[in-house]
Design a protein around this motif. Structure first.
Motif, mmCIF file in Angstrom:
data_model
loop_
_atom_site.group_PDB
_atom_site.id
_atom_site.type_symbol
_atom_site.label_atom_id
_atom_site.label_comp_id
_atom_site.label_asym_id
_atom_site.label_seq_id
_atom_site.Cartn_x
_atom_site.Cartn_y
_atom_site.Cartn_z
ATOM 1 N N GLY A 39 0.815 -1.440 -0.005
ATOM 2 C CA GLY A 39 0.091 0.001 -0.102
ATOM 3 C C GLY A 39 0.846 1.376 0.072
ATOM 4 O O GLY A 39 0.195 2.341 0.190
ATOM 5 N N LYS A 40 2.174 1.193 -0.100
ATOM 6 C CA LYS A 40 2.963 2.420 -0.082
ATOM 7 C C LYS A 40 3.883 2.550 -1.430
ATOM 8 O O LYS A 40 4.182 1.445 -2.056
ATOM 9 C CB LYS A 40 3.923 2.173 1.078
ATOM 10 N N GLU A 41 4.276 3.705 -1.627
ATOM 11 C CA GLU A 41 5.218 3.835 -2.842
ATOM 12 C C GLU A 41 6.557 3.172 -2.449
ATOM 13 O O GLU A 41 7.070 3.007 -1.210
ATOM 14 C CB GLU A 41 5.557 5.207 -3.068
ATOM 15 N N ARG A 42 7.260 2.950 -3.559
ATOM 16 C CA ARG A 42 8.620 2.427 -3.354
ATOM 17 C C ARG A 42 9.546 3.595 -2.887
ATOM 18 O O ARG A 42 9.429 4.776 -3.278
ATOM 19 C CB ARG A 42 9.064 2.051 -4.894
ATOM 20 N N GLU A 43 10.519 3.108 -2.038
ATOM 21 C CA GLU A 43 11.173 4.045 -1.467
ATOM 22 C C GLU A 43 12.751 3.957 -1.525
ATOM 23 O O GLU A 43 13.058 2.542 -1.252
ATOM 24 C CB GLU A 43 10.802 4.365 0.152
ATOM 25 N N PHE A 44 13.493 4.835 -1.506
ATOM 26 C CA PHE A 44 14.959 4.518 -1.282
ATOM 27 C C PHE A 44 15.419 4.114 -0.004
ATOM 28 O O PHE A 44 14.930 4.351 0.929
ATOM 29 C CB PHE A 44 15.631 6.051 -1.645
ATOM 30 N N VAL A 45 16.334 3.020 -0.102
ATOM 31 C CA VAL A 45 17.009 2.729 1.060
ATOM 32 C C VAL A 45 18.338 2.998 1.273
ATOM 33 O O VAL A 45 18.540 3.722 2.221
ATOM 34 C CB VAL A 45 16.851 1.007 1.264
ATOM 35 N N CYS A 46 19.238 2.807 0.246
ATOM 36 C CA CYS A 46 20.555 2.880 0.163
ATOM 37 C C CYS A 46 21.246 2.832 -1.230
ATOM 38 O O CYS A 46 20.658 2.064 -1.924
ATOM 39 C CB CYS A 46 21.273 2.319 1.230
ATOM 40 N N ALA A 101 25.087 7.989 -7.886
ATOM 41 C CA ALA A 101 24.483 7.230 -6.524
ATOM 42 C C ALA A 101 23.321 7.965 -6.128
ATOM 43 O O ALA A 101 23.348 8.540 -4.966
ATOM 44 C CB ALA A 101 25.686 7.518 -5.446
ATOM 45 N N ALA A 102 22.472 8.245 -7.090
ATOM 46 C CA ALA A 102 21.102 8.893 -6.927
ATOM 47 C C ALA A 102 19.981 8.235 -5.699
ATOM 48 O O ALA A 102 20.129 6.988 -5.484
ATOM 49 C CB ALA A 102 20.276 9.242 -8.214
ATOM 50 N N THR A 103 19.216 8.987 -5.279
ATOM 51 C CA THR A 103 18.387 8.391 -4.316
ATOM 52 C C THR A 103 16.866 8.135 -4.899
ATOM 53 O O THR A 103 16.134 7.826 -4.042
ATOM 54 C CB THR A 103 18.552 9.376 -3.041
ATOM 55 N N THR A 104 16.745 8.691 -5.998
ATOM 56 C CA THR A 104 15.354 8.641 -6.483
ATOM 57 C C THR A 104 15.242 7.405 -7.450
ATOM 58 O O THR A 104 16.190 7.180 -8.383
ATOM 59 C CB THR A 104 15.036 9.969 -7.384
ATOM 60 N N SER A 105 14.303 6.807 -7.524
ATOM 61 C CA SER A 105 14.014 5.553 -8.448
ATOM 62 C C SER A 105 13.949 5.683 -9.867
ATOM 63 O O SER A 105 14.425 4.770 -10.594
ATOM 64 C CB SER A 105 12.775 4.935 -8.193
ATOM 65 N N ARG A 106 13.680 7.013 -10.328
ATOM 66 C CA ARG A 106 13.815 7.183 -11.711
ATOM 67 C C ARG A 106 15.272 7.332 -12.229
ATOM 68 O O ARG A 106 15.545 7.433 -13.497
ATOM 69 C CB ARG A 106 13.046 8.472 -12.110
ATOM 70 N N SER A 107 16.319 7.333 -11.457
ATOM 71 C CA SER A 107 17.600 7.254 -11.983
ATOM 72 C C SER A 107 18.128 6.068 -12.198
ATOM 73 O O SER A 107 19.305 5.962 -12.758
ATOM 74 C CB SER A 107 18.477 8.103 -10.797
ATOM 75 N N TYR A 108 17.214 4.941 -11.898
ATOM 76 C CA TYR A 108 18.068 3.915 -12.170
ATOM 77 C C TYR A 108 17.240 2.857 -13.336
ATOM 78 O O TYR A 108 16.173 3.103 -13.470
ATOM 79 C CB TYR A 108 17.953 2.856 -11.001
ATOM 80 N N VAL A 109 18.116 2.449 -13.974
ATOM 81 C CA VAL A 109 17.584 2.031 -15.295
ATOM 82 C C VAL A 109 17.319 0.262 -15.164
ATOM 83 O O VAL A 109 16.394 -0.114 -15.735
ATOM 84 C CB VAL A 109 18.806 1.821 -16.587
ATOM 85 N N TYR A 110 18.241 -0.358 -14.355
ATOM 86 C CA TYR A 110 17.934 -1.654 -14.054
ATOM 87 C C TYR A 110 17.378 -2.136 -12.688
ATOM 88 O O TYR A 110 17.714 -1.701 -11.752
ATOM 89 C CB TYR A 110 19.454 -2.588 -14.179
ATOM 90 N N TRP A 111 16.673 -3.232 -12.727
ATOM 91 C CA TRP A 111 15.840 -3.395 -11.575
ATOM 92 C C TRP A 111 15.711 -5.018 -11.604
ATOM 93 O O TRP A 111 15.462 -5.820 -12.431
ATOM 94 C CB TRP A 111 14.375 -2.780 -11.417
ATOM 95 N N GLY A 112 15.811 -5.474 -10.321
ATOM 96 C CA GLY A 112 15.765 -6.692 -9.799
ATOM 97 C C GLY A 112 14.214 -6.940 -9.740
ATOM 98 O O GLY A 112 13.169 -6.247 -9.828
ATOM 99 N N GLN A 113 13.884 -8.398 -9.488
ATOM 100 C CA GLN A 113 12.461 -8.760 -9.272
ATOM 101 C C GLN A 113 11.825 -8.683 -7.893
ATOM 102 O O GLN A 113 10.797 -8.560 -7.621
ATOM 103 C CB GLN A 113 12.110 -10.204 -9.570
#
Length: 121
Positions: A39-46, A101-113
């Motif tokens: 129920g929450k948005e994806r958030e940055f961890v590290c 080393a961005a903290t926003t999800s839109r900065s990342y191209v590759y994602w795991g499952q």
């Protein structure tokens, strides 16, 4: 293309520790962890740069979580200590070929499952 495969999730009790791993199919520069609770948005961890000289943590995990990487294995780790029920989420590994080393999800191209981490109280 880069494939990312996470492992190490599971069910633990509050106060326990858990280590997540993310193996990349080839070299990536910046690698990061995000999480998404129900129920929450994806958030940055590290996040961590290639050399490890740039590391950022979300405030709520700083001091409890440690990100590290083994470049010879194209693998990033997330050591999680003193886990809390609010850490319960699906944890995603992300990677990018910049060294920002961005903290926003839109900065990342590759994602795991993603891998599920559940912390019981």
């Amino acid at each position: 293309q880069v494939q990312l495969v996470e492992s190490g999730g599971g069910l633990v009790q509050a106060g326990d520790s858990l280590t997540l791993s993310c193996a990349a199919s080839r070299r990536t520069n910046t690698m990061a962890w995000f999480r998404q609770a129900p129920g929450k948005e994806r958030e940055f961890v590290c996040t961590i740069s290639w050399s490890g000289s740039i590391i950022h943590y979300q405030d709520s995990v700083e001091g409890r979580f440690t990100i590290s990487r083994d470049n010879a294995k194209n693998t990033v780790y997330l050591q999680m200590n003193s886990l809390k029920p609010e850490d319960t989420a699906v944890y995603y590994c992300a990677a990018d070929q910049t060294n920002v080393a961005a903290t926003t999800s839109r900065s990342y191209v590759y994602w795991g499952q993603g891998t599920q981490v559940t912390v019981s109280s």
